[in-house]
Scaffold this active site. Structure first.
Site, mmCIF file in Angstrom:
data_model
loop_
_atom_site.group_PDB
_atom_site.id
_atom_site.type_symbol
_atom_site.label_atom_id
_atom_site.label_comp_id
_atom_site.label_asym_id
_atom_site.label_seq_id
_atom_site.Cartn_x
_atom_site.Cartn_y
_atom_site.Cartn_z
ATOM 1 N N CYS A 86 0.442 -1.177 -0.178
ATOM 2 C CA CYS A 86 -0.203 -0.433 -0.086
ATOM 3 C C CYS A 86 0.931 0.969 0.353
ATOM 4 O O CYS A 86 1.597 1.604 -1.174
ATOM 5 C CB CYS A 86 -0.796 -0.366 1.061
ATOM 6 S SG CYS A 86 -2.670 1.246 0.976
ATOM 7 N N HIS A 194 -3.550 -5.608 1.675
ATOM 8 C CA HIS A 194 -2.877 -5.919 2.507
ATOM 9 C C HIS A 194 -2.562 -7.278 3.112
ATOM 10 O O HIS A 194 -3.689 -7.681 3.802
ATOM 11 C CB HIS A 194 -3.235 -4.827 3.689
ATOM 12 C CG HIS A 194 -3.220 -4.144 3.382
ATOM 13 N ND1 HIS A 194 -2.364 -2.863 4.084
ATOM 14 C CD2 HIS A 194 -4.520 -2.114 2.531
ATOM 15 C CE1 HIS A 194 -2.257 -1.648 4.041
ATOM 16 N NE2 HIS A 194 -3.630 -1.266 3.399
ATOM 17 N N GLU A 196 -0.464 -8.313 5.147
ATOM 18 C CA GLU A 196 -0.540 -8.623 7.079
ATOM 19 C C GLU A 196 -2.515 -8.530 7.019
ATOM 20 O O GLU A 196 -2.178 -9.196 8.770
ATOM 21 C CB GLU A 196 0.115 -7.860 7.104
ATOM 22 C CG GLU A 196 -0.503 -6.055 7.279
ATOM 23 C CD GLU A 196 -0.270 -5.185 6.154
ATOM 24 O OE1 GLU A 196 -0.716 -6.222 5.023
ATOM 25 O OE2 GLU A 196 -1.174 -3.695 6.470
#
Lengths: 225, 74
Positions: A86, A194, A196
């Site tokens: 990002c 994302h 994560e």
């Protein structure tokens, strides 16, 4: 022991999620300050999401000049793996470590939802463990990938488009629905979604993010063997 | 000497911010306004214009998607 470094800039806010995701997957990781001249011994670098320097001037435009980024560039030049997520992707394109630019979403809306991605390059160090399609959350107002026609032709010809948004799931109007891009050497990846945020079953949703971190950890373990 | 740097998206780049502003303008009755492109302006105090151009090229604008002009600040 394989160790990942997560660079934290003023305004980064996904660094702890990155550290936590790596920890959950049994991968040693530590923070690297934006003003560090030296990364210390690391096997991979993560540039996390957030709003470094408030997105002032342009997203990633100031972070790209941070002292740590000189060290990250040298690390990448030596072949070290760098994963920009990002805002991390925005920093990589501003730094010229990846081609193109990331523009405001075509809809002028901040989009925050899961998206389906085609993994269009499955033999990279970041994607070898990924299935052909994955679901990851996006959360961005400025994720529209742009590059000129010649650059796009080169990226396509060289197989450097790592992810594309599924045709019916494009959140931002990126050219070619490009969601993630590799550098020439294949050791630097930037993506807007994302991973994560997709590693823990308890919060529901996808855990497909694991495959990206695990691909990289496996590549590093293989290289060390 | 103060210089004015204006940065705008390149013509081939879609500008949703400009489009949003255009819609707002039309909503205010400016039906004669045909287009709006949105950018940024910087007033830079420096020794000479060539330094300001360098700064614009390296930092103030992203040459991949933006173009800039430099002139004397009003």
């Amino acid at each position: 022991m394989t160790t990942f470094g997560v660079v934290v800039f003023p305004g980064s806010n996904c660094d702890r999620d990155c550290l936590r995701a790596l920890e959950r997957l049994g991968i040693a990781a530590r923070e690297v300050r934006h003003d560090a001249d030296d990364l210390g011994p690391l096997d991979a670098v993560v540039l996390p999401g957030g709003f470094s320097y408030g997105d002032y001037l342009r997203a990633g435009a100031i972070a790209r000049f941070a002292p740590a980024m000189r060290a990250v560039r040298a690390f990448a030049d030596r072949g070290g793996p760098v994963l920009g997520i990002c805002n991390g992707f925005q920093i990589l394109v501003e730094a010229g470590l990846l081609p193109g630019a990331l523009l405001p979403n075509r809809s002028s809306r901040f989009v925050c939802r899961p998206v389906r991605l085609e993994v269009t390059r499955r033999d990279s160090i970041f994607t070898s463990a990924c299935p052909p399609t994955i679901s990851l959350p996006v959360a961005h107002g400025q994720g529209r990938y742009h590059a000129d026609a010649e650059t796009i032709r080169r990226l396509e010809g060289e197989g450097r488009i790592a992810f594309r948004y599924a045709a019916d799931d494009d959140p931002n109007g990126s050219v070619g629905r490009i969601a993630g891009v590799l550098n020439e050497r294949g050791n630097v990846l930037g993506l807007m979604p994302h991973p994560e945020r997709a590693v823990e079953e308890e919060i529901g949703g996808s855990t497909d993010g694991c495959s990206i971190f695990l691909s990289l950890a496996a590549a590093l373990a293989g290289a060390a063997a | 000497m103060k210089y004015l740097v204006t940065v705008l998206p390149r013509a081939e780049v879609a500008d949703p911010q400009g489009e949003t502003i255009l819609e707002a303008a039309r909503g205010l009755g400016f039906s004669d306004v045909r287009s709006v492109r949105a950018g940024r302006a910087f007033v830079v105090e420096a020794e000479d214009e060539s330094r300001v151009r360098d700064l614009a090229d390296r930092l103030l604008a992203n040459p991949v998607v933006e173009s800039f002009t430099v002139g004397k600040a009003p």
